[in-house]
Design a protein around this motif. Structure first.
Motif, PDB file in Angstrom:
ATOM      1  N   ASN A 271      37.248  28.645 -26.076  1.00 49.70           N
ATOM      2  CA  ASN A 271      35.774  28.154 -26.380  1.00 49.70           C
ATOM      3  C   ASN A 271      35.128  28.405 -24.787  1.00 49.70           C
ATOM      4  OD1 ASN A 271      36.707  25.340 -27.989  1.00 49.70           O
ATOM      5  ND2 ASN A 271      35.675  26.990 -29.012  1.00 49.70           N
ATOM      6  N   LEU A 272      35.725  28.127 -23.611  1.00 51.51           N
ATOM      7  CA  LEU A 272      35.132  28.200 -22.363  1.00 51.51           C
ATOM      8  C   LEU A 272      35.006  29.785 -21.915  1.00 51.51           C
ATOM      9  CD1 LEU A 272      34.641  27.051 -19.704  1.00 51.51           C
ATOM     10  CD2 LEU A 272      36.870  27.084 -19.021  1.00 51.51           C
ATOM     11  N   ARG A 273      36.180  30.919 -22.506  1.00 48.37           N
ATOM     12  CA  ARG A 273      35.884  31.900 -22.365  1.00 48.37           C
ATOM     13  C   ARG A 273      34.812  32.751 -23.001  1.00 48.37           C
ATOM     14  NH1 ARG A 273      41.676  31.681 -22.031  1.00 48.37           N
ATOM     15  NH2 ARG A 273      41.831  31.788 -24.257  1.00 48.37           N
ATOM     16  N   GLU A 274      34.665  32.283 -24.210  1.00 50.70           N
ATOM     17  CA  GLU A 274      33.823  32.797 -25.146  1.00 50.70           C
ATOM     18  C   GLU A 274      32.237  32.632 -24.595  1.00 50.70           C
ATOM     19  OE1 GLU A 274      31.672  34.641 -27.980  1.00 50.70           O
ATOM     20  OE2 GLU A 274      33.834  34.829 -27.624  1.00 50.70           O
ATOM     21  N   MET A 275      32.276  31.170 -24.130  1.00 53.90           N
ATOM     22  CA  MET A 275      31.035  30.673 -23.302  1.00 53.90           C
ATOM     23  C   MET A 275      30.512  31.626 -22.185  1.00 53.90           C
ATOM     24  SD  MET A 275      28.228  28.952 -23.309  1.00 53.90           S
ATOM     25  CE  MET A 275      28.793  27.498 -24.525  1.00 53.90           C
ATOM     26  N   GLU A 276      31.853  31.956 -21.463  1.00 51.63           N
ATOM     27  CA  GLU A 276      31.819  32.687 -20.212  1.00 51.63           C
ATOM     28  C   GLU A 276      30.938  34.132 -20.690  1.00 51.63           C
ATOM     29  OE1 GLU A 276      34.456  34.240 -16.564  1.00 51.63           O
ATOM     30  OE2 GLU A 276      35.249  33.729 -18.508  1.00 51.63           O
ATOM     31  N   ARG A 277      31.471  34.645 -21.726  1.00 48.89           N
ATOM     32  CA  ARG A 277      31.084  36.000 -21.997  1.00 48.89           C
ATOM     33  C   ARG A 277      29.365  35.879 -22.681  1.00 48.89           C
ATOM     34  NH1 ARG A 277      36.158  35.752 -24.847  1.00 48.89           N
ATOM     35  NH2 ARG A 277      37.644  37.547 -24.031  1.00 48.89           N
ATOM     36  N   MET A 278      29.223  34.927 -23.255  1.00 45.38           N
ATOM     37  CA  MET A 278      27.745  34.516 -23.781  1.00 45.38           C
ATOM     38  C   MET A 278      26.799  34.545 -22.419  1.00 45.38           C
ATOM     39  SD  MET A 278      28.046  31.943 -26.719  1.00 45.38           S
ATOM     40  CE  MET A 278      26.294  31.604 -26.383  1.00 45.38           C
ATOM     41  N   ILE A 279      27.330  33.797 -21.066  1.00 51.39           N
ATOM     42  CA  ILE A 279      26.562  33.683 -20.019  1.00 51.39           C
ATOM     43  C   ILE A 279      26.334  34.933 -19.387  1.00 51.39           C
ATOM     44  CG2 ILE A 279      26.306  32.802 -17.786  1.00 51.39           C
ATOM     45  CD1 ILE A 279      27.729  30.335 -18.746  1.00 51.39           C
TER      46      ILE A 279
ATOM     47  N   TYR B  38      28.852  20.745 -21.787  1.00 49.20           N
ATOM     48  CA  TYR B  38      29.828  20.690 -20.434  1.00 49.20           C
ATOM     49  C   TYR B  38      30.547  21.749 -20.851  1.00 49.20           C
ATOM     50  CZ  TYR B  38      28.428  15.664 -19.687  1.00 49.20           C
ATOM     51  OH  TYR B  38      27.865  14.868 -19.451  1.00 49.20           O
ATOM     52  N   CYS B  39      30.643  22.515 -21.959  1.00 51.73           N
ATOM     53  CA  CYS B  39      31.413  23.740 -21.970  1.00 51.73           C
ATOM     54  C   CYS B  39      30.418  24.806 -21.132  1.00 51.73           C
ATOM     55  CB  CYS B  39      31.644  24.301 -23.327  1.00 51.73           C
ATOM     56  SG  CYS B  39      32.444  25.774 -23.533  1.00 51.73           S
ATOM     57  N   LEU B  40      29.244  24.941 -21.148  1.00 49.24           N
ATOM     58  CA  LEU B  40      28.221  25.636 -20.573  1.00 49.24           C
ATOM     59  C   LEU B  40      28.478  25.318 -19.067  1.00 49.24           C
ATOM     60  CD1 LEU B  40      25.858  27.544 -20.389  1.00 49.24           C
ATOM     61  CD2 LEU B  40      24.314  25.757 -20.938  1.00 49.24           C
ATOM     62  N   ALA B  41      28.436  24.142 -18.985  1.00 50.14           N
ATOM     63  CA  ALA B  41      28.606  23.712 -17.283  1.00 50.14           C
ATOM     64  C   ALA B  41      30.128  24.403 -16.749  1.00 50.14           C
ATOM     65  CB  ALA B  41      28.467  22.294 -17.172  1.00 50.14           C
ATOM     66  N   ALA B  42      31.179  24.022 -17.527  1.00 45.82           N
ATOM     67  CA  ALA B  42      32.087  24.614 -16.664  1.00 45.82           C
ATOM     68  C   ALA B  42      32.229  25.890 -16.587  1.00 45.82           C
ATOM     69  CB  ALA B  42      33.369  23.983 -17.898  1.00 45.82           C
TER      70      ALA B  42
ATOM     71  N   ILE C 285      32.588  30.913 -13.603  1.00 46.94           N
ATOM     72  CA  ILE C 285      31.854  32.388 -12.935  1.00 46.94           C
ATOM     73  C   ILE C 285      31.664  32.146 -11.556  1.00 46.94           C
ATOM     74  CG2 ILE C 285      30.011  33.850 -13.213  1.00 46.94           C
ATOM     75  CD1 ILE C 285      29.765  33.022 -16.090  1.00 46.94           C
ATOM     76  N   SER C 286      30.951  30.873 -11.065  1.00 49.74           N
ATOM     77  CA  SER C 286      30.977  30.871  -9.681  1.00 49.74           C
ATOM     78  C   SER C 286      32.178  30.903  -8.711  1.00 49.74           C
ATOM     79  CB  SER C 286      30.055  29.618  -9.539  1.00 49.74           C
ATOM     80  OG  SER C 286      29.852  29.153  -8.245  1.00 49.74           O
ATOM     81  N   SER C 287      33.148  30.248  -9.425  1.00 46.65           N
ATOM     82  CA  SER C 287      34.484  30.038  -8.685  1.00 46.65           C
ATOM     83  C   SER C 287      34.940  31.434  -8.431  1.00 46.65           C
ATOM     84  CB  SER C 287      35.408  29.340  -9.412  1.00 46.65           C
ATOM     85  OG  SER C 287      36.814  29.174  -8.529  1.00 46.65           O
ATOM     86  N   LYS C 288      34.936  32.204  -9.481  1.00 51.59           N
ATOM     87  CA  LYS C 288      35.457  33.753  -9.331  1.00 51.59           C
ATOM     88  C   LYS C 288      34.567  34.608  -8.465  1.00 51.59           C
ATOM     89  CE  LYS C 288      37.151  34.116 -13.991  1.00 51.59           C
ATOM     90  NZ  LYS C 288      36.911  35.066 -15.513  1.00 51.59           N
ATOM     91  N   LEU C 289      33.388  34.136  -8.314  1.00 52.06           N
ATOM     92  CA  LEU C 289      32.815  35.173  -7.395  1.00 52.06           C
ATOM     93  C   LEU C 289      32.587  34.390  -5.846  1.00 52.06           C
ATOM     94  CD1 LEU C 289      28.979  35.166  -9.132  1.00 52.06           C
ATOM     95  CD2 LEU C 289      30.498  37.231  -8.552  1.00 52.06           C
TER      96      LEU C 289
ATOM     97  N   LEU D 211      25.936  27.466  -6.678  1.00 50.18           N
ATOM     98  CA  LEU D 211      25.710  28.904  -7.407  1.00 50.18           C
ATOM     99  C   LEU D 211      25.942  28.842  -9.022  1.00 50.18           C
ATOM    100  CD1 LEU D 211      25.461  31.777  -7.870  1.00 50.18           C
ATOM    101  CD2 LEU D 211      27.978  32.261  -7.208  1.00 50.18           C
ATOM    102  N   SER D 212      26.697  27.612  -9.456  1.00 47.13           N
ATOM    103  CA  SER D 212      27.115  27.246 -10.591  1.00 47.13           C
ATOM    104  C   SER D 212      25.865  26.483 -11.281  1.00 47.13           C
ATOM    105  CB  SER D 212      28.156  26.371 -10.694  1.00 47.13           C
ATOM    106  OG  SER D 212      28.080  25.211 -10.114  1.00 47.13           O
ATOM    107  N   VAL D 213      25.088  25.780 -10.490  1.00 53.95           N
ATOM    108  CA  VAL D 213      24.011  25.068 -10.970  1.00 53.95           C
ATOM    109  C   VAL D 213      22.637  26.017 -11.268  1.00 53.95           C
ATOM    110  CG1 VAL D 213      22.220  23.558 -10.312  1.00 53.95           C
ATOM    111  CG2 VAL D 213      24.390  22.962  -9.823  1.00 53.95           C
ATOM    112  N   SER D 214      22.659  27.301 -10.313  1.00 55.08           N
ATOM    113  CA  SER D 214      21.609  28.105 -10.553  1.00 55.08           C
ATOM    114  C   SER D 214      21.894  29.034 -11.640  1.00 55.08           C
ATOM    115  CB  SER D 214      21.611  29.381  -9.244  1.00 55.08           C
ATOM    116  OG  SER D 214      21.060  30.393  -9.440  1.00 55.08           O
ATOM    117  N   LEU D 215      23.276  29.291 -12.106  1.00 56.70           N
ATOM    118  CA  LEU D 215      23.822  29.867 -13.239  1.00 56.70           C
ATOM    119  C   LEU D 215      23.113  29.282 -14.356  1.00 56.70           C
ATOM    120  CD1 LEU D 215      27.374  31.289 -12.292  1.00 56.70           C
ATOM    121  CD2 LEU D 215      25.273  32.494 -12.542  1.00 56.70           C
TER     122      LEU D 215
END
Length: 305
Positions: free
Chosen positions: A157-165, A121-125, A130-134, A101-105
């Motif tokens: 940075n990770l949380r901000e990237m999460e919001r962008m995705i 790597y921040c994008l990948a993380a 997100i995938s882990s939360k789901l 699921l994370s690769v699909s995202l």
């Protein structure tokens, strides 16, 4: 979740204490990876009707053709990220559904933006988060992901990237992956007299995860990847005759609504990819890999990525 008189917020802000309180309430269920609670398999939510629904929905989450073409011209960077994501998921003991699921995202996000952020790597993380939360009741933490990336980015940075995705994908993150099809395909084979083997499921999961790392399978329908992975696992276990394998292949092709020739083509692609992975691994297989079909490994750690 949080709510007040002014409205409702969909942003998840649960704390570690919240998860501990939920675990202390005595919820029943089976144990998954890391001791997580997992609902038992329900036969009533399987069968042709569910497979048809998944087949209809999977097209919605396919990456754009332009992105597929660009990646397949220069696949190295994507495969590097996918292998890192797989390593993180394995090291953190994530559920088997988290990695695909994370690769699909990440593919869907890059398919829309067609641009790599400053920190890939921040994008990948963030996609793993997100995938882990789901997929998991006890999701991976931001600190664990930052540590896996050797603190090349911070939790903020990770949380901000999460919001962008989430904003880019419009919160439509529950994509269909090959792992969603595998239990239903196995249940259908069991109805036809095939033994429901945990080893068969494990080998199929392994091959499907390998396909997620290989850009040659990018853009292939998840149902076809699942059917081909299961077909390779059936052939690799080596305890079935040629006529039985042919009939099982026909069944899988019918389930994923494709021709048997197409299924066999993708099955052979997976077998070639597996031989390449094993031949580049630490164990010297010699010339036997060229003469014999490699059996599927027990888990992902037997393939050198």
């Amino acid at each position: 979740m949080q709510s007040d008189d002014r409205g409702v917020s969909l942003w998840c802000e649960e704390t570690e204490e919240d998860y501990q309180d939920q675990a202390a309430k005595g919820v029943t269920g089976t144990k998954g990876p890391g001791g997580q609670l997992r609902a038992a398999w329900d036969p009533s939510v399987s069968g042709r009707r569910v497979i048809q629904t998944l087949l209809h929905v999977e097209e919605r989450y396919a990456p754009l053709p332009l992105y597929v073409t660009l990646i397949q011209q220069e696949p190295e960077r994507r495969e590097e990220l996918a292998k890192w994501m797989l390593e993180v998921c394995c090291d953190c003991g994530c559920d088997e559904a988290v990695f695909p699921l994370s690769v699909s995202l990440i593919d869907r996000y890059l398919s829309v933006t067609l641009s790599t952020p400053v920190s890939p790597y921040c994008l990948a993380a963030a996609c793993i988060l997100i995938s882990s939360k789901l997929s998991e009741c006890d999701n991976i933490t931001s600190d664990a992901l930052c540590a896996a990336a050797e603190y090349n980015f911070l939790p903020t940075n990770l949380r901000e990237m999460e919001r962008m995705i989430l904003a880019t994908l419009r919160w439509d993150t529950a994509a269909v992956t090959p792992q969603d099809f595998l239990p239903h395909f196995l249940a259908s084979l069991k109805e036809r007299g095939e033994e429901d083997s945990a080893t068969l499921r494990r080998h199929s999961d392994t091959l499907a995860a390998m396909c997620a790392c290989d850009s040659r399978f990018l853009g292939a329908p998840p149902s076809l990847v699942a059917a081909a992975s299961l077909n390779c696992a059936l052939r690799g276990l080596g305890d079935r005759g040629h006529s039985q394998l042919y009939l099982l292949g026909l069944t899988l092709a019918e389930l994923c609504q494709t021709d048997l020739v197409v299924l066999q083509y993708y099955s052979e692609m997976i077998e070639r990819a597996l031989r390449q992975r094993l031949s580049s691994g630490p164990v010297d297989k010699g010339d036997e890999l060229e003469d014999e079909r490699a059996s599927t490994p027990t888990d992902m750690r037997e393939i050198d990525f």
